[in-house]
Design an enzyme around this catalytic site. Structure first.
Site, short mmCIF file in Angstrom:
data_model
loop_
_atom_site.label_atom_id
_atom_site.label_comp_id
_atom_site.label_asym_id
_atom_site.label_seq_id
_atom_site.Cartn_x
_atom_site.Cartn_y
_atom_site.Cartn_z
CG ASN A 9 3.35 0.31 1.86
OD1 ASN A 9 3.74 -0.56 2.64
ND2 ASN A 9 2.20 0.95 2.01
CE LYS A 11 -0.45 -0.84 0.41
NZ LYS A 11 -1.76 -0.41 -0.04
CG HIS A 94 -0.45 3.53 4.46
ND1 HIS A 94 -1.66 2.93 4.26
CD2 HIS A 94 0.18 3.54 3.26
CE1 HIS A 94 -1.75 2.60 2.97
NE2 HIS A 94 -0.65 2.96 2.35
CD GLU A 96 -3.45 -0.18 3.14
OE1 GLU A 96 -2.39 -0.69 3.56
OE2 GLU A 96 -3.71 -0.07 1.93
CD GLU A 166 -0.07 6.22 -0.37
OE1 GLU A 166 0.50 5.59 -1.25
OE2 GLU A 166 -0.44 5.72 0.69
N GLY A 172 -4.89 0.73 -4.23
CA GLY A 172 -5.23 -0.66 -4.49
C GLY A 172 -6.48 -0.85 -5.33
CB SER A 212 -3.65 2.62 -8.70
OG SER A 212 -4.58 1.97 -7.84
P1 PGA Z 1 -1.15 0.77 -4.35
O1 PGA Z 1 -0.83 1.18 -2.82
O2 PGA Z 1 0.01 1.21 -5.18
O3 PGA Z 1 -1.30 -0.74 -4.31
O4 PGA Z 1 -2.41 1.46 -4.72
C1 PGA Z 1 -0.23 2.41 -2.51
C2 PGA Z 1 -0.06 2.54 -1.01
O5 PGA Z 1 -0.98 2.19 -0.26
O6 PGA Z 1 0.98 3.02 -0.53
#
Ligand code: PGA
Length: 248
Positions: A9, A11, A94, A96, A166, A172, A212
């Site tokens: 992803n 983003k 997601h 976010e 997640e 992140g 992560s």
């Molecule tokens: P990350 O993000 O691997 O940077 O923690 C995962 C995601 O939001 O899909």
């Protein structure tokens, strides 16, 4: 038999030129593998990537979509628009988007239904925040999100969806869930699917862990029985790291 599925992803990262470079590098590395891989890129990179990843076997995903097919929805993108670009998957729900852009369990369900009526396969994200984890509500919250996402969807269609667990506190942050915590939640999600449908249907649906994931922890996570794949944010921006995860 569930085929492992590693999804990147991106983003809101990478320009068109950077996407081309990524595709050029990964093309040389992604050879014969039994693992399915996909890149979820910003809309403006989809066309470039479709062309650049041709014949690699790496699938293409969008990061969001509107559930209406067309209309007065300024700034939105529809399923026919993504289909025309040859997009294979679309992320929905997601954290976010739930947190910053008003995505709700209800819009997630509308998007699931619309996507499952199309050729594009949904990858739906669920997960609790730190407060919910610490107060012991994580399992109930994730169960509620899964039930809402699959509400009114028949088993024949449901099997085309992928779920990504997640935990928001692991996204992140460099703080991954332990493989046991991730496995426990993925098992719980499969249990919910089993109660919504039946065991056979639940056994077919791919459940990923995200938050992560790095080349260093991918093997341990992927070795867990209930985890079929990973949704990778930060580490998917680097073709070498992404490939190390695909080759877990
Ligand atoms: P990350 O993000 O691997 O940077 O923690 C995962 C995601 O939001 O899909």
């Amino acid at each position: 038999m569930r085929i492992p599925f590693i999804a990147g992803n991106w983003k809101m990262n990478k320009t068109m030129a950077e996407a081309r470079l990524f595709a050029r590098d990964i093309k040389e590395m992604y050879l014969d593998t039994d693992v399915r891989a996909a890149i979820f890129a910003p809309y403006t990179q989809l066309l470039v990537l479709k062309e650049a990843l041709k014949n690699t076997g790496i699938a293409l995903g969008a990061q969001n979509v509107h559930y209406e097919m067309s209309g007065a929805y300024t700034g939105e993108i529809s399923i026919p628009m993504l289909s025309e670009l040859g997009v294979d998957y679309c992320l929905i729900g997601h954290s976010e988007r739930r947190q910053y852009f008003g995505e709700t369990d209800q819009t997630v369900n509308l998007k699931m239904k619309a996507l499952l009526d199309s050729e594009i396969k949904p990858l739906v994200c669920v997960g609790e925040d730190l407060g919910q984890r610490e107060s012991g509500q994580a399992l109930a919250l994730v169960e509620k999100q899964v039930r809402a996402a699959f509400d009114g969807i028949a088993a024949e269609k449901a099997v085309r969806a992928t779920i990504a667990y997640e935990p928001i506190w692991a996204i992140g942050t460099g703080r991954t869930a332990t493989p046991e915590q991730a496995n426990e939640m993925c098992a719980c999600i499969r249990g919910v699917l089993s109660s919504l449908y039946d065991e056979e249907t639940a056994d077919e649906i791919i459940i990923q862990y995200g938050g992560s994931v790095t080349p260093e922890n991918a093997t341990q996570i992927m070795n867990m029985e209930e985890i079929d794949g990973a949704l990778v944010g930060g580490a998917s921006l680097d073709p070498v790291k992404f490939m190390q995860i695909v080759d877990f």
